[in-house]
Design an enzyme around this catalytic site. Structure first.
Site, short mmCIF file in Angstrom:
data_model
loop_
_atom_site.label_atom_id
_atom_site.label_comp_id
_atom_site.label_asym_id
_atom_site.label_seq_id
_atom_site.Cartn_x
_atom_site.Cartn_y
_atom_site.Cartn_z
CG ASN A 1 -37.87 31.65 -38.40
OD1 ASN A 1 -38.39 31.15 -37.40
ND2 ASN A 1 -36.84 31.09 -39.01
NE ARG B 1 -39.42 27.32 -38.03
CZ ARG B 1 -38.64 27.11 -36.97
NH1 ARG B 1 -38.13 28.12 -36.32
NH2 ARG B 1 -38.36 25.89 -36.58
NE ARG C 1 -35.95 22.88 -28.01
CZ ARG C 1 -36.22 23.19 -29.27
NH1 ARG C 1 -36.65 22.26 -30.11
NH2 ARG C 1 -36.05 24.41 -29.71
CD GLU D 1 -35.32 27.44 -40.67
OE1 GLU D 1 -34.51 28.22 -40.11
OE2 GLU D 1 -36.03 26.67 -40.02
C1 LIG Z 1 -38.78 23.26 -34.09
C2 LIG Z 1 -37.57 23.86 -33.48
O1 LIG Z 1 -36.91 23.25 -32.70
O2 LIG Z 1 -37.25 25.10 -33.89
P1 LIG Z 1 -36.01 26.00 -33.38
O3 LIG Z 1 -34.78 25.27 -33.71
O4 LIG Z 1 -36.18 27.27 -34.16
O5 LIG Z 1 -36.21 26.16 -31.90
MG LIG Z 2 -33.64 27.88 -36.52
#
Ligand SMILES: CC(=O)OP(=O)(O)O
Ligand SMILES: [Mg+2]
Ligand SMILES: Nc1ncnc2c1ncn2[C@@H]1O[C@H](COP(=O)(O)OP(=O)(O)O)[C@@H](O)[C@H]1O
Length: 406
Positions: A10, A95, A245, A388
């Protein structure tokens, strides 16, 4: 001897999580994590679980890139007699975050598949490059083994067009394949199924809102085992407030930053993906640290927490409306599984919707899937640890050796 082991990788933007599993019973032979890849202070934590007296090993020091990280992981596995050269290894499962519209199922990787994953880099710039390096390095180490890609987007391909399409010019959207794909699908699939199991029901019979709250965070509305809406979109930037984000913003913010603040497209990309969310609001992206600061009376941390919760609550309400009837809300991933105050705040005041937490159950620490709502609440609130890696391993073995486990 039938090969029954699967190594799962992953790969994230700056980390690799991995597990070696024996799929006869899904047991884990080794687990580990390489973090802060590309920095001076990279760290590898490896835990063999197979032998007697196996203990966690940790080493720190610069690991330059994902290729070096995977080679270091291969060395650790070797040292435990679990190396990649083992004839018991059936496949390596990866992944892969963005699979576009084409990959709706786990897929054995060949050159053409890899080229397609590469083509999707612009819509998953933080993730797909790391996934590609992971696949290439694993191929170089074991060219004879099937490499299987399991896509974050796959579970969301059941979304109806009404949820998947943006309300923008259809020709432009179609020409550039602009639509909502959704991510964390492996987790949403696994957790929604486990939630049904926890309720003692078949997945087809339950409607669940899954809240995957890790560093990246997303919500999904799952009706009878199928995803009908999710909060991430073309890229993993849309939706909830995340560690770094922004989640939802008015798209005009980006025009404004270009025209008025003179920022370039790349600068805005970095701003919204890496310098926003909790870290942008208060300087920390770790929920533990934010809670600690709140306890000390820190106002910026408090506001960041409140903004995070406000957005989360809006999505709970939205997906309640999308589903019409909700049987359970499931919290998962680092924050969802561990942060009782987040769960408490997210459902506070939603008694009219049938949501009521049992405060003591919610505060209890456990690694097990569990219900934390009161027995008389109409909607169950569950904490369901995601896995996951196990889900990727299951899908990988089912693809490469469907009869090996009979
Ligand atoms: C798609 C995504 O945001 O993955 P992660 O949470 O692992 O950054
Ligand atoms: Mg994660
Ligand atoms: N005990 C805890 N309390 C609150 N938050 C936690 C706790 N443990 C982990 N977290 C949060 O979980 C996040 C990581 O979640 P995880 O699902 O591992 O994310 P990712 O897979 O995106 O790296 C951390 O950033 C931290 O905020």
């Amino acid at each position: 001897m039938t090969a029954t082991r699967v190594l799962v990788l992953n790969s994230g933007s700056s980390s690799v999580k991995y597990q070696l599993l024996d799929m006869r019973d899904g047991s884990r032979l080794a687990v580990g994590l390489v973090e802060r890849i590309g920095e001076e202070t990279s760290r590898l934590v490896h835990t063999p679980l197979a032998g007697e007296g196996s203990a966690k090993r940790e080493r720190t020091g610069p690991i330059a890139d994902h290729e070096a990280a995977l080679k270091a992981v291969a060395d650790e596995l070797d040292a435990d007699g679990l190396g990649l050269d083992s004839p018991e290894l059936a496949a390596i499962g990866h992944r892969v975050v963005h699979g576009g519209l084409r990959f709706t199922e786990p897929t054995v990787v060949d050159d053409e598949v890899l080229a397609e994953i590469e083509r999707l880099v612009p819509v998953a710039p933080l993730h797909n490059p790391a996934n590609i390096t992971g696949i290439r390095t694993a191929q170089a180490l074991r060219p004879d083994l099937p490499q299987v890609a399991v896509f974050d987007t796959a579970f969301h391909t059941t979304m109806p067009e009404s949820a998947a399409r943006y309300a923008i010019d259809t020709e432009v959207a179609d020409a550039h394949r602009i639509r909502r794909y959704g991510f964390h699908g492996t987790s949403h699939a696994y957790v929604s199924r486990e939630t049904a199991r926890l309720l003692g029901k078949a997945p087809e019979d339950v409607n669940v809102i899954v809240l995957h709250l890790g560093n990246g965070a997303s919500a999904s509305a799952v009706r009878g085992g199928k995803c009908v809406d999710t909060s991430m979109g073309l890229t993993p930037l849309e939706g909830l407030v995340m560690g770094t984000r922004s989640g939802d913003v008015d798209p005009a913010v980006t025009f404004h930053l270009q025209r008025v603040a003179g920022m370039s497209t790349d600068e805005i990309d970095v701003l919204l993906n890496k310098k926003s969310g909790l870290v942008g609001l208060c300087g920390d992206n770790d929920m533990r640290e934010i809670r600690r600061r709140i306890e000390e009376g820190d106002e910026r941390a408090r506001l960041a927490f409140d903004i995070y919760i406000h957005r989360l609550k809006k999505y709970i309400g939205a997906y309640y409306a999308v589903l019409g009837r909700v049987d359970a809300i499931a919290f998962t991933a680092g924050v969802g599984e561990n942060a009782a105050p987040v769960r408490q705040a997210a459902v506070a005041g939603l008694e009219e919707l049938g949501l009521a937490l049992d405060a003591a159950l919610n505060e209890e620490r456990s690694d097990e899937a569990r219900i934390v709502s009161t027995p008389y609440a109409r909607v169950a609130v569950a904490v369901v640890p995601t896995d996951e890696e196990l889900e990727i391993a299951r899908q990988t073995i089912a693809l490469v050796a469907p009869n090996s486990l009979d």
